[in-house]
Design a protein around this motif. Sequence first.
Motif, PDB file in Angstrom:
ATOM      1  N   UNK A 170       0.854  -1.090   0.182  1.00  0.00           N
ATOM      2  CA  UNK A 170       0.151  -0.046   0.138  1.00  0.00           C
ATOM      3  C   UNK A 170       1.020   1.222   0.210  1.00  0.00           C
ATOM      4  N   UNK A 171       1.601   1.267   0.817  1.00  0.00           N
ATOM      5  CA  UNK A 171       2.814   2.444   0.616  1.00  0.00           C
ATOM      6  C   UNK A 171       3.455   2.600  -0.522  1.00  0.00           C
ATOM      7  N   UNK A 172       3.928   1.568  -1.083  1.00  0.00           N
ATOM      8  CA  UNK A 172       4.824   1.668  -2.492  1.00  0.00           C
ATOM      9  C   UNK A 172       3.836   2.205  -3.496  1.00  0.00           C
ATOM     10  N   UNK A 173       2.576   1.696  -3.603  1.00  0.00           N
ATOM     11  CA  UNK A 173       1.744   2.257  -4.406  1.00  0.00           C
ATOM     12  C   UNK A 173       1.410   3.678  -4.298  1.00  0.00           C
ATOM     13  N   UNK A 174       1.240   4.019  -2.971  1.00  0.00           N
ATOM     14  CA  UNK A 174       0.922   5.536  -2.719  1.00  0.00           C
ATOM     15  C   UNK A 174       2.048   6.403  -3.061  1.00  0.00           C
ATOM     16  N   UNK A 175       3.192   5.769  -3.172  1.00  0.00           N
ATOM     17  CA  UNK A 175       4.425   6.941  -3.643  1.00  0.00           C
ATOM     18  C   UNK A 175       4.768   6.738  -5.179  1.00  0.00           C
ATOM     19  N   UNK A 176       4.018   5.865  -5.681  1.00  0.00           N
ATOM     20  CA  UNK A 176       4.197   5.599  -7.306  1.00  0.00           C
ATOM     21  C   UNK A 176       5.301   4.575  -7.499  1.00  0.00           C
ATOM     22  N   UNK A 177       5.478   3.880  -6.648  1.00  0.00           N
ATOM     23  CA  UNK A 177       6.723   2.743  -6.897  1.00  0.00           C
ATOM     24  C   UNK A 177       5.853   1.335  -6.994  1.00  0.00           C
ATOM     25  N   UNK A 178       7.056   0.315  -7.100  1.00  0.00           N
ATOM     26  CA  UNK A 178       6.726  -0.773  -6.947  1.00  0.00           C
ATOM     27  C   UNK A 178       7.646  -1.624  -5.778  1.00  0.00           C
ATOM     28  N   UNK A 179       7.069  -2.747  -5.449  1.00  0.00           N
ATOM     29  CA  UNK A 179       7.945  -3.315  -4.350  1.00  0.00           C
ATOM     30  C   UNK A 179       9.021  -4.259  -5.173  1.00  0.00           C
ATOM     31  N   UNK A 180      10.084  -4.113  -4.419  1.00  0.00           N
ATOM     32  CA  UNK A 180      11.019  -5.016  -5.247  1.00  0.00           C
ATOM     33  C   UNK A 180      11.363  -6.631  -4.267  1.00  0.00           C
ATOM     34  N   UNK A 181      12.548  -7.052  -4.390  1.00  0.00           N
ATOM     35  CA  UNK A 181      12.847  -8.192  -3.439  1.00  0.00           C
ATOM     36  C   UNK A 181      13.059  -7.756  -2.114  1.00  0.00           C
ATOM     37  N   UNK A 182      12.739  -8.761  -1.300  1.00  0.00           N
ATOM     38  CA  UNK A 182      13.278  -8.306   0.323  1.00  0.00           C
ATOM     39  C   UNK A 182      14.587  -8.422   0.427  1.00  0.00           C
ATOM     40  N   UNK A 183      15.087  -7.146   1.192  1.00  0.00           N
ATOM     41  CA  UNK A 183      16.255  -7.098   1.553  1.00  0.00           C
ATOM     42  C   UNK A 183      16.776  -7.472   2.819  1.00  0.00           C
ATOM     43  N   UNK A 184      15.706  -7.623   3.680  1.00  0.00           N
ATOM     44  CA  UNK A 184      16.046  -7.777   5.131  1.00  0.00           C
ATOM     45  C   UNK A 184      14.874  -8.152   6.007  1.00  0.00           C
ATOM     46  N   UNK A 222      -2.195 -14.862  21.711  1.00  0.00           N
ATOM     47  CA  UNK A 222      -1.127 -15.113  20.962  1.00  0.00           C
ATOM     48  C   UNK A 222      -0.482 -13.768  20.108  1.00  0.00           C
ATOM     49  N   UNK A 223       0.586 -13.273  20.271  1.00  0.00           N
ATOM     50  CA  UNK A 223       0.930 -12.131  19.575  1.00  0.00           C
ATOM     51  C   UNK A 223       2.070 -12.552  19.016  1.00  0.00           C
ATOM     52  N   UNK A 224       2.414 -11.629  17.664  1.00  0.00           N
ATOM     53  CA  UNK A 224       3.712 -11.832  17.014  1.00  0.00           C
ATOM     54  C   UNK A 224       4.034 -10.620  16.192  1.00  0.00           C
ATOM     55  N   UNK A 225       5.081 -10.339  15.909  1.00  0.00           N
ATOM     56  CA  UNK A 225       5.596  -9.168  15.146  1.00  0.00           C
ATOM     57  C   UNK A 225       6.655  -9.324  14.152  1.00  0.00           C
ATOM     58  N   UNK A 226       6.708  -9.176  13.087  1.00  0.00           N
ATOM     59  CA  UNK A 226       7.889  -9.045  12.167  1.00  0.00           C
ATOM     60  C   UNK A 226       8.036  -7.936  11.717  1.00  0.00           C
ATOM     61  N   UNK A 227       9.725  -7.423  10.970  1.00  0.00           N
ATOM     62  CA  UNK A 227       9.858  -6.226  10.505  1.00  0.00           C
ATOM     63  C   UNK A 227      10.651  -6.495   9.282  1.00  0.00           C
ATOM     64  N   UNK A 228      10.128  -5.962   7.988  1.00  0.00           N
ATOM     65  CA  UNK A 228      10.786  -6.465   6.846  1.00  0.00           C
ATOM     66  C   UNK A 228      11.301  -5.170   6.190  1.00  0.00           C
ATOM     67  N   UNK A 229      12.385  -5.390   5.296  1.00  0.00           N
ATOM     68  CA  UNK A 229      12.953  -4.068   4.362  1.00  0.00           C
ATOM     69  C   UNK A 229      12.648  -4.666   2.965  1.00  0.00           C
ATOM     70  N   UNK A 230      11.737  -4.067   1.971  1.00  0.00           N
ATOM     71  CA  UNK A 230      11.679  -4.266   0.837  1.00  0.00           C
ATOM     72  C   UNK A 230      12.484  -3.330  -0.273  1.00  0.00           C
ATOM     73  N   UNK A 231      12.934  -3.858  -1.211  1.00  0.00           N
ATOM     74  CA  UNK A 231      13.563  -2.649  -2.194  1.00  0.00           C
ATOM     75  C   UNK A 231      12.551  -2.268  -3.019  1.00  0.00           C
ATOM     76  N   UNK A 232      12.542  -0.999  -3.266  1.00  0.00           N
ATOM     77  CA  UNK A 232      11.593  -0.146  -4.202  1.00  0.00           C
ATOM     78  C   UNK A 232      12.141  -0.118  -5.454  1.00  0.00           C
TER      79      UNK A 232
END
Length: 234
Positions: free
Chosen positions: A170-184, A223-233
């Motif tokens: 959603x954020x990538x589309x809002x800024x006119x970009x596309x998601x690339x591969x996962x960096x981390x 039961x809770x869980x959380x993950x953080x991910x970095x995508x290339x734009x």
Amino acid sequence: MSITRQILIIALLSLGVVSCDAQTSQRTIITSGSGLVSVSANMAELHLQLQAVNRNSAVAKQDVDSRINDFIRALKRIGIDKADVIAATLRLSPNYEYINQKQRFTGFRATRSVTVTLSDLEQLNELMDTALDSGIDQIGQLQLKVRDEQQYQLQAREQAIEDSKHKAQALAQAYGAKLGPIVQVRYQAAATNSPVPYGRPEAMMSRSASSDMGQYIQDSIQFRDRVEVIFELQ
């Protein structure tokens, strides 16, 4: 132009290209996702304690041992197996009382702790009554649990992963970009499950006006869980 100066200019131009490439490769987006699964408790762990004081330590020990044995036999009569009982601890210590600010030895205190795992919450009242009838001195912590915890923790993790993907897209589309591969991907194992508010699982006890039998109303276990991910734009 001297050779030294030519080399310096080439080096600076090369650094500029590297810097540009580094900036391009740093076009990333960082998002986090969270997951939450609520489950009603379907089992409980009850902690109990009994003690005796006697000038003879052997007699004090025999007293608590005898009541433990009576309790285990009583549990069997209501359908709770010996395998669901832990009664492995015994503490013996001198006992004192203070009279006119003077310490007086009164005997030896024998203490035993018992933990009963209850697979049917409908038996909770019966278990407590049985404990008191068998000479258990103290009913302590009541910890609510759920069978197959791992499957619910896995569901929460999957929710967190999907949440992070959705936010990043959603954020990538809002800024006119596309998601690339996962960096981390940054992930740390979730904390032990607990009801809301955070704390150890407990039963809230209430007395019904129409019945002498106590009602035990448990919180949902979360039961809770959380993950953080970095995508290339792109």
